[in-house]
Scaffold this motif. Structure first.
Motif, mmCIF file in Angstrom:
data_model
loop_
_atom_site.group_PDB
_atom_site.id
_atom_site.type_symbol
_atom_site.label_atom_id
_atom_site.label_comp_id
_atom_site.label_asym_id
_atom_site.label_seq_id
_atom_site.Cartn_x
_atom_site.Cartn_y
_atom_site.Cartn_z
ATOM 1 N N LEU A 155 0.811 -1.216 0.000
ATOM 2 C CA LEU A 155 0.000 0.000 0.000
ATOM 3 C C LEU A 155 0.847 1.270 0.000
ATOM 4 C CD1 LEU A 155 -2.699 -0.979 2.654
ATOM 5 C CD2 LEU A 155 -3.121 -0.660 0.210
ATOM 6 N N LEU A 191 -4.674 6.754 -1.907
ATOM 7 C CA LEU A 191 -4.535 5.315 -2.153
ATOM 8 C C LEU A 191 -3.906 5.084 -3.529
ATOM 9 C CD1 LEU A 191 -5.075 2.412 -1.235
ATOM 10 C CD2 LEU A 191 -7.348 2.574 -2.290
ATOM 11 N N TYR A 193 -1.362 1.881 -4.872
ATOM 12 C CA TYR A 193 -0.672 0.706 -4.342
ATOM 13 C C TYR A 193 -0.049 -0.152 -5.434
ATOM 14 C CZ TYR A 193 -4.912 -1.998 -5.543
ATOM 15 O OH TYR A 193 -5.965 -2.607 -6.198
#
Length: 300
Positions: A155, A191, A193
């Motif tokens: 992540l 976010l 990843y």
């Protein structure tokens, strides 16, 4: 839509498109719905799901005699992502239930899934259909520290960005999810990843999604769900993970045993959805509810 199977045969299945956890077709999580999949082979269902590109699609058949005594309100349901079959999908369950209610009216339904039997109730208020599913019996399990570290590495999250009040766990309510709690809304919003690395870890741990959460208040949470094992970067609204999170929050004592939780999901994707999670004292099962709506197509 008349997709071709690997054998070259053409399926006449009618493929519907519905969104779940929003009354706005532009919000929530879209799902494909096939209300009569009796003539479809596995490769045809997978082809439909892949062509749609939604995180999951639901395929229904009415079992002979039915779970409801031949009432026409009981169905066997299978769920496919663009890459594989999954044991259970909450948003496709809501979408399928709303699609059925538009045709046969609100009321109680019974879905037989690979994860177990899932009762669903559909109600209508001011023209909006809302479905409530009751999960199979959930469980919450620990997760090895090295697996948490690997998830955080994939992540790009430092361990200091986790909320120590909500420790990592694996939670199940039809499918397995790794729950990781962010310490801030900004962390959750950012976010980006390593798709392949996270996918490999999830396959090893038999995870369907990661349930990334941020606690806004005592009963309000914002959530996001990476879904690389399904061939999708992120799931916009995830009913199965919401049910699993309800079990997680109760197990950790983060919320009372009798609670109604509100989960906001999809805002960071431009598809806001609202999931309601109900916990009942003395009842292990989790109830997840949300609105649904048909997604108009050019031919409509």
């Amino acid at each position: 839509m008349s997709p071709q199977s690997a054998s070259g045969t053409t399926s006449p299945a009618e493929v519907l498109r519905y969104t779940a956890f929003s009354s706005d077709p532009g919000g929530g999580n879209p799902a494909g719905v096939v209300l009569d999949a009796a003539g479809l082979h596995d490769d045809e269902m997978l082809a439909i799901a892949a062509e749609l590109g939604y995180s999951e699609s639901a395929f229904l058949t009415a079992p002979p005699g039915g779970l409801g005594g031949g009432s026409g309100r009981a169905f066997t349901v299978r769920y496919f992502s663009p890459k594989a079959e999954v044991p259970f999908c909450g948003h496709a369950t809501v979408a399928a239930a709303v699609a059925l209610a538009e045709r046969t009216g609100p009321g109680d339904l019974v879905f037989a899934t690979r994860a177990g039997t899932v009762p669903v109730t559909v109600t209508e208020t001011d023209g909006t259909l809302r479905a409530t599913l009751t999960s199979v019996k959930p469980y919450v399990a620990g997760v090895a520290e090295q697996d948490v570290r690997e998830a955080l590495t994939a992540l790009g999250w430092p361990a200091t960005d986790l909320d120590p009040a909500l420790p990592p766990r694996i939670a199940f309510a039809g499918a397995r999810h790794l729950v990781l709690a962010a310490a801030s809304r900004a962390r959750l919003a950012d976010l980006s990843y390593d798709f392949a690395r996270l996918e490999a870890l999830m396959h090893r741990l038999d995870l369907t999604t990661l349930q990334l959460v941020w606690r806004a208040s005592a009963t309000v949470f914002h959530v996001r769900d990476p879904f690389p094992v399904g061939g999708v970067v992120e799931d916009p609204a995830t009913g199965a993970a919401a049910a699993a999170f309800g079990a997680y929050a109760r197990e950790l004592g983060a919320v009372p045993g009798e609670s109604v939780l509100t989960l906001h999901q999809g805002e960071d994707l431009g598809r806001p959805g609202l999931l309601t999670v109900e916990l009942r004292e003395g009842d292990p099962h989790i109830r997840v509810s949300g609105a649904g709506a048909r997604i108009p197509q050019p031919a409509d």
